[in-house]
Design a protein around this motif. Structure first.
Motif, mmCIF file in Angstrom:
data_model
loop_
_atom_site.group_PDB
_atom_site.id
_atom_site.type_symbol
_atom_site.label_atom_id
_atom_site.label_comp_id
_atom_site.label_asym_id
_atom_site.label_seq_id
_atom_site.Cartn_x
_atom_site.Cartn_y
_atom_site.Cartn_z
ATOM 1 N N THR A 100 0.812 -1.211 0.000
ATOM 2 C CA THR A 100 0.000 0.000 0.000
ATOM 3 C C THR A 100 0.846 1.262 0.000
ATOM 4 O OG1 THR A 100 -0.055 -0.016 2.412
ATOM 5 C CG2 THR A 100 -1.892 -1.090 1.277
ATOM 6 N N SER A 101 0.183 2.338 -0.331
ATOM 7 C CA SER A 101 0.775 3.666 -0.207
ATOM 8 C C SER A 101 -0.354 4.643 0.103
ATOM 9 C CB SER A 101 1.480 4.061 -1.505
ATOM 10 O OG SER A 101 2.228 5.242 -1.333
ATOM 11 N N TRP A 102 -0.176 5.466 1.125
ATOM 12 C CA TRP A 102 -1.163 6.474 1.539
ATOM 13 C C TRP A 102 -0.651 7.814 1.031
ATOM 14 C CZ3 TRP A 102 -2.638 7.133 7.433
ATOM 15 C CH2 TRP A 102 -3.507 8.216 7.589
ATOM 16 N N LEU A 103 -1.355 8.389 0.065
ATOM 17 C CA LEU A 103 -0.940 9.644 -0.543
ATOM 18 C C LEU A 103 -2.068 10.663 -0.502
ATOM 19 C CD1 LEU A 103 0.852 8.278 -3.728
ATOM 20 C CD2 LEU A 103 1.917 9.023 -1.595
ATOM 21 N N THR A 104 -1.680 11.921 -0.652
ATOM 22 C CA THR A 104 -2.667 12.969 -0.838
ATOM 23 C C THR A 104 -2.454 13.628 -2.202
ATOM 24 O OG1 THR A 104 -1.291 14.415 0.523
ATOM 25 C CG2 THR A 104 -3.242 13.422 1.568
ATOM 26 N N GLU A 105 -1.348 14.272 -2.435
ATOM 27 C CA GLU A 105 -1.066 14.999 -3.675
ATOM 28 C C GLU A 105 -1.937 16.257 -3.764
ATOM 29 O OE1 GLU A 105 1.482 14.227 -5.502
ATOM 30 O OE2 GLU A 105 1.854 12.129 -5.010
ATOM 31 N N TRP A 106 -1.742 17.042 -4.809
ATOM 32 C CA TRP A 106 -2.405 18.339 -4.950
ATOM 33 C C TRP A 106 -3.924 18.232 -4.965
ATOM 34 C CZ3 TRP A 106 -5.628 19.311 -9.044
ATOM 35 C CH2 TRP A 106 -5.502 18.487 -10.164
ATOM 36 N N TYR A 107 -4.440 17.200 -5.592
ATOM 37 C CA TYR A 107 -5.884 17.087 -5.774
ATOM 38 C C TYR A 107 -6.626 16.784 -4.475
ATOM 39 C CZ TYR A 107 -3.925 12.453 -6.634
ATOM 40 O OH TYR A 107 -3.176 11.315 -6.549
ATOM 41 N N ALA A 108 -5.929 16.390 -3.433
ATOM 42 C CA ALA A 108 -6.574 16.183 -2.139
ATOM 43 C C ALA A 108 -6.882 17.509 -1.449
ATOM 44 C CB ALA A 108 -5.691 15.329 -1.231
ATOM 45 N N TYR A 109 -6.298 18.603 -1.975
ATOM 46 C CA TYR A 109 -6.467 19.918 -1.363
ATOM 47 C C TYR A 109 -7.115 20.921 -2.308
ATOM 48 C CZ TYR A 109 -3.306 17.665 1.826
ATOM 49 O OH TYR A 109 -2.746 16.763 2.689
ATOM 50 N N ASP A 110 -7.435 20.488 -3.502
ATOM 51 C CA ASP A 110 -8.052 21.357 -4.506
ATOM 52 C C ASP A 110 -9.562 21.123 -4.468
ATOM 53 O OD1 ASP A 110 -9.205 21.935 -7.234
ATOM 54 O OD2 ASP A 110 -7.146 22.624 -7.600
ATOM 55 N N GLU B 91 -18.971 20.023 -0.201
ATOM 56 C CA GLU B 91 -18.154 21.170 0.205
ATOM 57 C C GLU B 91 -17.673 21.114 1.641
ATOM 58 O OE1 GLU B 91 -21.809 24.246 1.142
ATOM 59 O OE2 GLU B 91 -21.076 24.032 -0.905
ATOM 60 N N THR B 92 -18.265 20.272 2.485
ATOM 61 C CA THR B 92 -17.839 20.182 3.876
ATOM 62 C C THR B 92 -16.850 19.036 4.113
ATOM 63 O OG1 THR B 92 -19.663 18.719 4.507
ATOM 64 C CG2 THR B 92 -20.048 21.107 4.652
ATOM 65 N N GLU B 93 -16.649 18.201 3.113
ATOM 66 C CA GLU B 93 -15.779 17.031 3.282
ATOM 67 C C GLU B 93 -14.348 17.336 2.848
ATOM 68 O OE1 GLU B 93 -18.807 13.320 2.647
ATOM 69 O OE2 GLU B 93 -18.116 14.333 0.829
ATOM 70 N N LYS B 94 -13.418 16.585 3.456
ATOM 71 C CA LYS B 94 -11.995 16.692 3.117
ATOM 72 C C LYS B 94 -11.457 15.295 2.847
ATOM 73 C CE LYS B 94 -11.272 20.829 5.800
ATOM 74 N NZ LYS B 94 -10.787 21.415 7.018
ATOM 75 N N MET B 95 -10.389 15.235 2.079
ATOM 76 C CA MET B 95 -9.778 13.947 1.760
ATOM 77 C C MET B 95 -8.677 13.647 2.776
ATOM 78 S SD MET B 95 -9.920 11.321 -0.168
ATOM 79 C CE MET B 95 -10.929 11.803 -1.556
ATOM 80 N N ALA B 96 -8.875 12.593 3.550
ATOM 81 C CA ALA B 96 -7.839 12.175 4.500
ATOM 82 C C ALA B 96 -6.691 11.504 3.752
ATOM 83 C CB ALA B 96 -8.426 11.213 5.534
ATOM 84 N N GLY B 97 -6.971 10.911 2.625
ATOM 85 C CA GLY B 97 -5.915 10.311 1.820
ATOM 86 C C GLY B 97 -6.446 9.289 0.846
ATOM 87 N N PHE B 98 -5.593 8.978 -0.110
ATOM 88 C CA PHE B 98 -5.868 7.948 -1.104
ATOM 89 C C PHE B 98 -4.971 6.764 -0.774
ATOM 90 C CE2 PHE B 98 -6.776 12.005 -3.108
ATOM 91 C CZ PHE B 98 -7.989 11.784 -3.730
ATOM 92 N N ARG C 134 -11.981 22.040 -6.359
ATOM 93 C CA ARG C 134 -12.576 21.632 -7.636
ATOM 94 C C ARG C 134 -12.356 20.147 -7.886
ATOM 95 N NH1 ARG C 134 -9.088 24.779 -11.461
ATOM 96 N NH2 ARG C 134 -7.692 23.965 -9.892
ATOM 97 N N ALA C 135 -11.156 19.663 -7.569
ATOM 98 C CA ALA C 135 -10.852 18.246 -7.750
ATOM 99 C C ALA C 135 -11.697 17.402 -6.800
ATOM 100 C CB ALA C 135 -9.363 17.984 -7.530
ATOM 101 N N LEU C 136 -11.817 17.853 -5.567
ATOM 102 C CA LEU C 136 -12.617 17.105 -4.602
ATOM 103 C C LEU C 136 -14.080 17.026 -5.045
ATOM 104 C CD1 LEU C 136 -11.107 18.432 -1.251
ATOM 105 C CD2 LEU C 136 -10.630 16.258 -2.406
ATOM 106 N N THR C 137 -14.591 18.113 -5.568
ATOM 107 C CA THR C 137 -15.966 18.101 -6.082
ATOM 108 C C THR C 137 -16.084 17.126 -7.247
ATOM 109 O OG1 THR C 137 -16.341 20.363 -5.342
ATOM 110 C CG2 THR C 137 -17.781 19.541 -7.096
ATOM 111 N N ALA C 138 -15.117 17.148 -8.156
ATOM 112 C CA ALA C 138 -15.129 16.234 -9.302
ATOM 113 C C ALA C 138 -15.073 14.774 -8.858
ATOM 114 C CB ALA C 138 -13.960 16.551 -10.237
ATOM 115 N N LEU C 139 -14.438 14.509 -7.709
ATOM 116 C CA LEU C 139 -14.320 13.143 -7.203
ATOM 117 C C LEU C 139 -15.503 12.742 -6.319
ATOM 118 C CD1 LEU C 139 -10.500 13.039 -6.411
ATOM 119 C CD2 LEU C 139 -11.686 12.130 -8.425
ATOM 120 N N GLY C 140 -16.454 13.646 -6.133
ATOM 121 C CA GLY C 140 -17.678 13.297 -5.410
ATOM 122 C C GLY C 140 -17.770 13.742 -3.973
ATOM 123 N N LEU C 141 -16.859 14.603 -3.509
ATOM 124 C CA LEU C 141 -16.941 15.103 -2.145
ATOM 125 C C LEU C 141 -17.838 16.327 -2.113
ATOM 126 C CD1 LEU C 141 -14.156 13.500 -2.275
ATOM 127 C CD2 LEU C 141 -13.540 14.854 -0.284
#
Length: 192
Positions: free
Chosen positions: A139-149, A160-167, A151-158
């Motif tokens: 495994t690998s736990w990553l975030t990268e730029w799109y975890a903090y963007d 506006e109140t949700e955040k990405m803890a990681g991929f 627009r990207a989070l919206t495109a991935l289905g999050l």
């Protein structure tokens, strides 16, 4: 009192290390294994039983659809990006056979601090990693730029109140990865 030691678990935790997504290949977890992984991941401390997290499973063609959205956003922000860089962005979630997004749904609550809810999402990610490694995956736990963007989070289905803890990228290692230098515990421990 019975012996409660679990040497296999301790050995797993002692030798676990991240494997970069480009070094992960298939096959990934089958549907039964995936269900087991998510069930184990969800068995974490969760003050108030809020389940302040959720999962997004990126598998099969879904990994590529998500990558197209990320590449489009990257291209819009970086018009100088060449085809090689855009292909990298397109394949961000397609290098490993399975990627599980751990989404934090931490929110204000009358009794449960947001900090505890955030920690619960982190525990979900780590449980997922340990369970996958116990099954023989890497495994690998990553975030990268799109975890903090946003627009990207919206495109991935999050929302506006949700955040990405990681991929969490999951697959089979194609190479033996050398362990990294670990912190000196003596520098990290104090006693009261």
């Amino acid at each position: 009192m019975t012996d409660i030691a679990h040497p296999d678990t301790l050995d797993l935790q002692t030798r676990r290390r991240s494997v970069p997504p480009p070094a992960l290949t298939g096959p990934g977890p089958d549907p039964v294994q995936l269900q087991t992984l998510l069930t184990i991941a969800a068995r974490v401390p969760d003050h108030g039983k809020l389940a302040p997290w959720r999962f997004i499973v990126f598998e099969g063609e879904g990994r590529l659809r998500a990558g197209e959205a990320l590449a489009a956003l990257y291209a819009a922000d970086h018009p100088e990006a060449d085809a090689k860089r855009l292909d990298l962005e397109r394949r961000r979630l397609a290098q490993a056979p399975l990627v599980i997004g751990v989404v934090s749904r931490a929110a204000p609550h009358v009794k449960i601090p947001e900090w505890e809810q955030l920690l619960s999402a982190g525990a979900v990610a780590m449980n997922l990693i340990l369970a996958a490694n116990a099954m023989g995956f890497a495994t690998s736990w990553l975030t990268e730029w799109y975890a903090y963007d946003r627009r990207a989070l919206t495109a991935l289905g999050l929302d506006e109140t949700e955040k990405m803890a990681g991929f969490i990228h999951i697959g089979r290692p194609t190479a033996v990865i050398e362990d990294r230098v670990r912190p000196n515990l003596a520098d990290l421990i104090t006693r009261f």
